[in-house]
Motif scaffolding. Structure first.
Motif, PDB file in Angstrom:
ATOM      1  N   MET A   1       0.834  -1.199   0.000  1.00 37.52           N
ATOM      2  CA  MET A   1       0.000   0.000   0.000  1.00 37.52           C
ATOM      3  C   MET A   1       0.877   1.260   0.000  1.00 37.52           C
ATOM      4  O   MET A   1       1.857   1.343   0.734  1.00 37.52           O
ATOM      5  CB  MET A   1      -0.906   0.025   1.242  1.00 37.52           C
ATOM      6  N   THR A   2       0.478   2.228  -0.810  1.00 44.71           N
ATOM      7  CA  THR A   2       1.140   3.523  -0.840  1.00 44.71           C
ATOM      8  C   THR A   2       0.254   4.546  -0.147  1.00 44.71           C
ATOM      9  O   THR A   2      -0.933   4.653  -0.473  1.00 44.71           O
ATOM     10  CB  THR A   2       1.391   3.975  -2.289  1.00 44.71           C
ATOM     11  N   ARG A   3       0.830   5.276   0.819  1.00 43.11           N
ATOM     12  CA  ARG A   3       0.031   6.288   1.514  1.00 43.11           C
ATOM     13  C   ARG A   3       0.301   7.655   0.911  1.00 43.11           C
ATOM     14  O   ARG A   3       1.439   8.103   0.845  1.00 43.11           O
ATOM     15  CB  ARG A   3       0.351   6.310   3.005  1.00 43.11           C
ATOM     16  N   LYS A   4      -0.769   8.308   0.469  1.00 38.73           N
ATOM     17  CA  LYS A   4      -0.673   9.658  -0.087  1.00 38.73           C
ATOM     18  C   LYS A   4      -1.290  10.646   0.891  1.00 38.73           C
ATOM     19  O   LYS A   4      -2.476  10.544   1.215  1.00 38.73           O
ATOM     20  CB  LYS A   4      -1.388   9.752  -1.431  1.00 38.73           C
ATOM     21  N   THR A   5      -0.502  11.588   1.368  1.00 36.50           N
ATOM     22  CA  THR A   5      -1.009  12.617   2.268  1.00 36.50           C
ATOM     23  C   THR A   5      -1.682  13.720   1.463  1.00 36.50           C
ATOM     24  O   THR A   5      -1.117  14.234   0.492  1.00 36.50           O
ATOM     25  CB  THR A   5       0.132  13.216   3.111  1.00 36.50           C
ATOM     26  N   VAL A   6      -2.902  14.070   1.861  1.00 35.34           N
ATOM     27  CA  VAL A   6      -3.667  15.126   1.203  1.00 35.34           C
ATOM     28  C   VAL A   6      -3.909  16.235   2.219  1.00 35.34           C
ATOM     29  O   VAL A   6      -4.636  16.039   3.201  1.00 35.34           O
ATOM     30  CB  VAL A   6      -5.011  14.596   0.677  1.00 35.34           C
TER      31      VAL A   6
ATOM     32  N   ALA B   1     -12.308  11.067  11.513  1.00 36.65           N
ATOM     33  CA  ALA B   1     -12.818   9.690  11.488  1.00 36.65           C
ATOM     34  C   ALA B   1     -12.138   8.887  10.375  1.00 36.65           C
ATOM     35  O   ALA B   1     -11.857   7.695  10.559  1.00 36.65           O
ATOM     36  CB  ALA B   1     -14.333   9.702  11.283  1.00 36.65           C
ATOM     37  N   LEU B   2     -11.860   9.521   9.253  1.00 41.22           N
ATOM     38  CA  LEU B   2     -11.125   8.846   8.180  1.00 41.22           C
ATOM     39  C   LEU B   2      -9.716   8.470   8.645  1.00 41.22           C
ATOM     40  O   LEU B   2      -9.209   7.389   8.327  1.00 41.22           O
ATOM     41  CB  LEU B   2     -11.039   9.744   6.947  1.00 41.22           C
TER      42      LEU B   2
ATOM     43  N   LEU C   1      -5.433   7.285   0.928  1.00 40.63           N
ATOM     44  CA  LEU C   1      -5.361   8.719   1.160  1.00 40.63           C
ATOM     45  C   LEU C   1      -5.327   8.999   2.654  1.00 40.63           C
ATOM     46  O   LEU C   1      -6.134   8.450   3.422  1.00 40.63           O
ATOM     47  CB  LEU C   1      -6.568   9.431   0.547  1.00 40.63           C
ATOM     48  N   TRP C   2      -4.402   9.855   3.050  1.00 41.52           N
ATOM     49  CA  TRP C   2      -4.303  10.257   4.453  1.00 41.52           C
ATOM     50  C   TRP C   2      -4.597  11.755   4.544  1.00 41.52           C
ATOM     51  O   TRP C   2      -3.759  12.585   4.185  1.00 41.52           O
ATOM     52  CB  TRP C   2      -2.908   9.955   5.002  1.00 41.52           C
ATOM     53  N   PRO C   3      -5.811  12.129   4.987  1.00 41.96           N
ATOM     54  CA  PRO C   3      -6.162  13.550   5.044  1.00 41.96           C
ATOM     55  C   PRO C   3      -5.425  14.270   6.175  1.00 41.96           C
ATOM     56  O   PRO C   3      -5.423  13.809   7.320  1.00 41.96           O
ATOM     57  CB  PRO C   3      -7.671  13.531   5.293  1.00 41.96           C
TER      58      PRO C   3
END
Length: 383
Positions: free
Chosen positions: A1-6, A29-30, A44-46
């Motif tokens: 898994m690749t985590r993309k910070t948004v 919550a996300l 996606l990491w908000p």
């Protein structure tokens, strides 16, 4: 898994709705669930960047939730190339100018409604976003409520046959603020600050009716101020200049009629704070925030009007509960997820600034109808 910070600029999260529903119950919550899995190996990491005018309130929120980024300088935040999305939950009068800045900065837009104080401004925002090529979405939370999701299931399944009418009742008693504190901010009752129940609720009714039953083609409304004197957050009395109740009749494409009452000066005698009754040739339903009950044509009793005899039927007992048949997430969070999937995975999404403009249009025409005492046609939004 690749985590993309948004990184998401969240403007207005010190207010009740922005704080509870958008920051805590959606974005945080996300994060608590580990981010948003796009299904392609990307999560996606908000990362919220809190924005507002009150430094102490922003700092307190950031400390409360362990967040690193907050600012009172919107221009600086919008100038940060790492910030990709701008979210707005400010008071209505401040929203339009901030969204213009965010569009000019090339940020994707997600916003509460109404999107502007008038139709011209709402259309201008949609055109600017389209010309800039940014994605845009407008919060339309009511259609993600469990009760209305069940109602949509009935519509999609053809339960009603031909829909004849929709009756909506929304509201509750908002205390004046003298001997008990008000449940809503004082600006809601000042027209000069963008307040009023028509401006607040007609955009909701537009997308609910449009999504479930069809486009509104005409409006006839009466807006009024039932409680003219209120007390603000500091206990200071003020004169209400914005409507606290509105009674609307809407003609819909296809011939159905919707009649919706909205009031902050009504005491609740119904199962939920908002309820919609839909009557069709084949069946009827009553939907609230969470529950939905139905009565099919084949099971409809045959009451007889006789005022001289006490009623022996318990009419509510003659309806059948619609089962959940699914797990329902928080409606605000559900729409955030859809918008993020749209921006980062190309998923379809149609609740955009053009849809938001329809809500502003209905509110504007509703106030005009009330002022002029007449029925007004609702033209289609020019794209």
């Amino acid at each position: 898994m690749t985590r993309k910070t948004v990184r998401i600029a969240m403007n207005g999260v010190t207010g009740r709705m922005g704080h509870r529903q958008h920051l805590v119950r959606s974005i945080l919550a996300l994060r608590e669930q580990g981010g948003l899995d796009l299904g392609d190996g990307t999560v996606l990491w908000p990362e919220p960047v809190l924005v507002g005018r009150r430094e102490h309130a922003l700092k307190a929120l950031a400390e409360q939730y362990g967040l690193d980024h907050w600012s009172t300088d919107l221009d600086m935040v919008l100038g940060d190339p790492d910030v990709e999305i701008y979210f707005d939950a400010q008071i209505t009068s401040a929203r339009e100018g901030s969204i213009k800045k965010a569009i000019a900065a090339g940020k994707h837009i997600y916003t509460e409604k109404p999107t502007a104080t008038g139709l011209a401004g709402a259309l201008d925002l949609a055109r600017r976003a389209q010309a800039k090529g940014v994605e845009h979405g407008v919060v339309q939370d009511k259609i993600f409520l469990p009760g209305l999701l069940k109602l949509k299931r009935l519509v999609d399944g053809g339960f009603f046959g031909r829909v004849l009418s929709v009756r909506g009742e929304f509201g509750y008693w908002v205390f004046e603020g003298d001997w008990q504190s008000a449940q809503r901010p004082s600006w809601n009752y000042r027209a000069e600050d963008g307040g009023g129940i028509v401006v607040d609720m007609f955009p909701h009714w537009e997308y609910v009716v449009h999504e479930l039953f069809g486009r509104v083609t005409s409006v006839q409304a009466l807006a009024t101020i039932h409680v003219p004197r209120r007390w603000d957050e500091n206990g200071k009395p003020y004169e209400a200049t914005a409507d606290d109740a509105a009674y609307g009749i809407f003609e819909l494409e296809g011939g159905a009629i919707a009649q919706i009452n909205s009031s902050w000066a009504v005491r609740v005698n119904r199962d939920e704070l908002v309820e919609f009754q839909v009557d069709g040739t084949e069946g009827s339903a009553v939907a609230g925030l969470r529950k939905c009950r139905v009565q099919h044509r084949s099971a409809t009793p045959k009451p007889v009007w006789n005022p001289d005899v006490p009623a022996t039927e318990v009419f509510r007992d003659q309806w059948q509960e619609v089962p959940d048949n699914a797990e329902f997430d928080n409606g605000f969070k559900a729409q955030w997820e859809l918008f993020l999937r749209h921006v980062y995975a190309g998923a379809p999404y149609h609740w955009d600034l053009w849809a938001g403009a329809r809500g502003v249009q209905l509110a504007e025409l509703g106030l005009k109808s009330s002022a002029e005492g007449r029925r007004i046609d609702v033209p289609e939004i020019p794209l």
